[in-house]
Design an enzyme around this catalytic site. Structure first.
Site, mmCIF file in Angstrom:
data_model
loop_
_atom_site.group_PDB
_atom_site.id
_atom_site.type_symbol
_atom_site.label_atom_id
_atom_site.label_comp_id
_atom_site.label_asym_id
_atom_site.label_seq_id
_atom_site.Cartn_x
_atom_site.Cartn_y
_atom_site.Cartn_z
ATOM 1 N N ASP A 1 -8.767 9.918 12.983
ATOM 2 C CA ASP A 1 -9.800 9.046 13.528
ATOM 3 C C ASP A 1 -10.952 9.903 14.040
ATOM 4 O OD1 ASP A 1 -11.372 7.298 15.025
ATOM 5 O OD2 ASP A 1 -9.672 6.223 15.875
ATOM 6 N N SER B 1 -10.831 -0.543 19.729
ATOM 7 C CA SER B 1 -11.730 0.476 20.245
ATOM 8 C C SER B 1 -12.066 0.216 21.714
ATOM 9 C CB SER B 1 -12.989 0.538 19.358
ATOM 10 O OG SER B 1 -13.731 1.700 19.599
ATOM 11 N N HIS C 1 -11.184 4.631 11.921
ATOM 12 C CA HIS C 1 -11.213 3.973 13.232
ATOM 13 C C HIS C 1 -11.026 2.455 13.122
ATOM 14 C CE1 HIS C 1 -12.009 3.873 17.479
ATOM 15 N NE2 HIS C 1 -13.080 3.108 17.348
#
Length: 264
Positions: free
Chosen positions: A217, A95, A245
């Site tokens: 996602d 991320s 995610h």
């Protein structure tokens, strides 16, 4: 022991010439990598750490000044690399850590061999002609919820971000990870993450990168992953079957397979 190693709760394991540095995402810590690290221990040296303010890091050294932008987190990564005297690092970031790793590689390209980006985004907010996935009002609402009801925010966001309803245990694990962190620090990290914009930095990156985009996602739409691939030199794009995610938690086998293929 070096103060950085204590401050960032650094753990080193595995054996091998090449080093994999795992950088966790927002609201998480190094524990989130435990589903995939065993696959690499035999062939690589593995370095795990917690950003200051996360996990078992030394929270007493956290300052809002240092961590008011991604630069403070970039410095954490570079400090760990420096403390362990690492070279030719493969930085595996989840991320927001995908961009943190990229920014670190721009600053010290000679220390990095490759970047692996899991669920990366150059910018989370929508902009003219750019799909980031969030409107500013969405993020401000999320930040307000964190202030008013931190536990409520965690139980709201965890199932959306994990997006694997058939695996409720993983959603609970993510919720626990969110909730065990310091609410004030977590809110500041959320603000830094969601308002970050690294698009103007992409052209400066020279280290080859693997972009691993999840198929469904809710945090990073496919368009954001494709934008990153188009604007990042030396990048390889892989669309995963994994939903959510956190593929390194929900789909560890697929995550490992793509990383191993890229590093061969």
């Amino acid at each position: 022991m070096n103060e950085v190693l204590i401050r960032n709760n650094v753990k080193v394991m595995g054996s091998g010439e090449r080093t994999l540095l795992f950088a966790h995402g927002f609201g998480c810590d190094q524990n989130m990598w435990r589903y995939i690290t065993p696959a690499f221990e035999q062939d690589y040296r593995i370095v795990l750490f917690d950003y200051v303010g996360s996990g078992n890091s030394d929270q007493s050294v956290y300052t809002s000044e240092r961590y008011s932008s991604l630069d403070g987190y970039v410095q954490d990564v570079l400090d760990v690399i420096e403390a362990l005297k690492l070279q030719d690092v493969v930085c595996i970031g989840h991320s927001v850590s995908s961009m943190i790793g990229m920014l670190a590689s721009i600053r010290r390209p000679e220390r990095f061999d490759r970047l692996v980006m899991i669920g990366p985004s150059a910018r989370y907010l929508n902009d003219d002609g750019y799909v980031g996935g969030f409107d500013k009002s969405d993020v401000l609402e999320l930040l307000a919820m964190m202030e008013m009801n931190f536990a409520g925010w965690a139980s709201f966001l965890a199932p959306i971000a994990m997006n694997n309803p058939e695996l409720p245990k993983l959603t609970k694990e993510l919720e626990r990870s969110f909730i065990q962190a310091d609410p004030a620090i977590t809110r500041e990290f959320a603000e830094v993450t969601f308002f970050s914009d690294c698009r103007h930095e992409l052209s400066r990156a020279t280290v080859p990168a693997l972009i691993m985009q999840c198929s469904d996602d809710s945090i990073v739409p496919i368009a954001a992953g494709e934008y990153l691939h188009q604007h990042l030199n030396n990048s390889t794009f892989r669309l995963m079957e994994a939903k959510g995610h956190y593929p390194h938690i929900s789909h560890p086998e697929e995550t490992v397979a793509w990383i191993q293929e890229y590093l061969r």
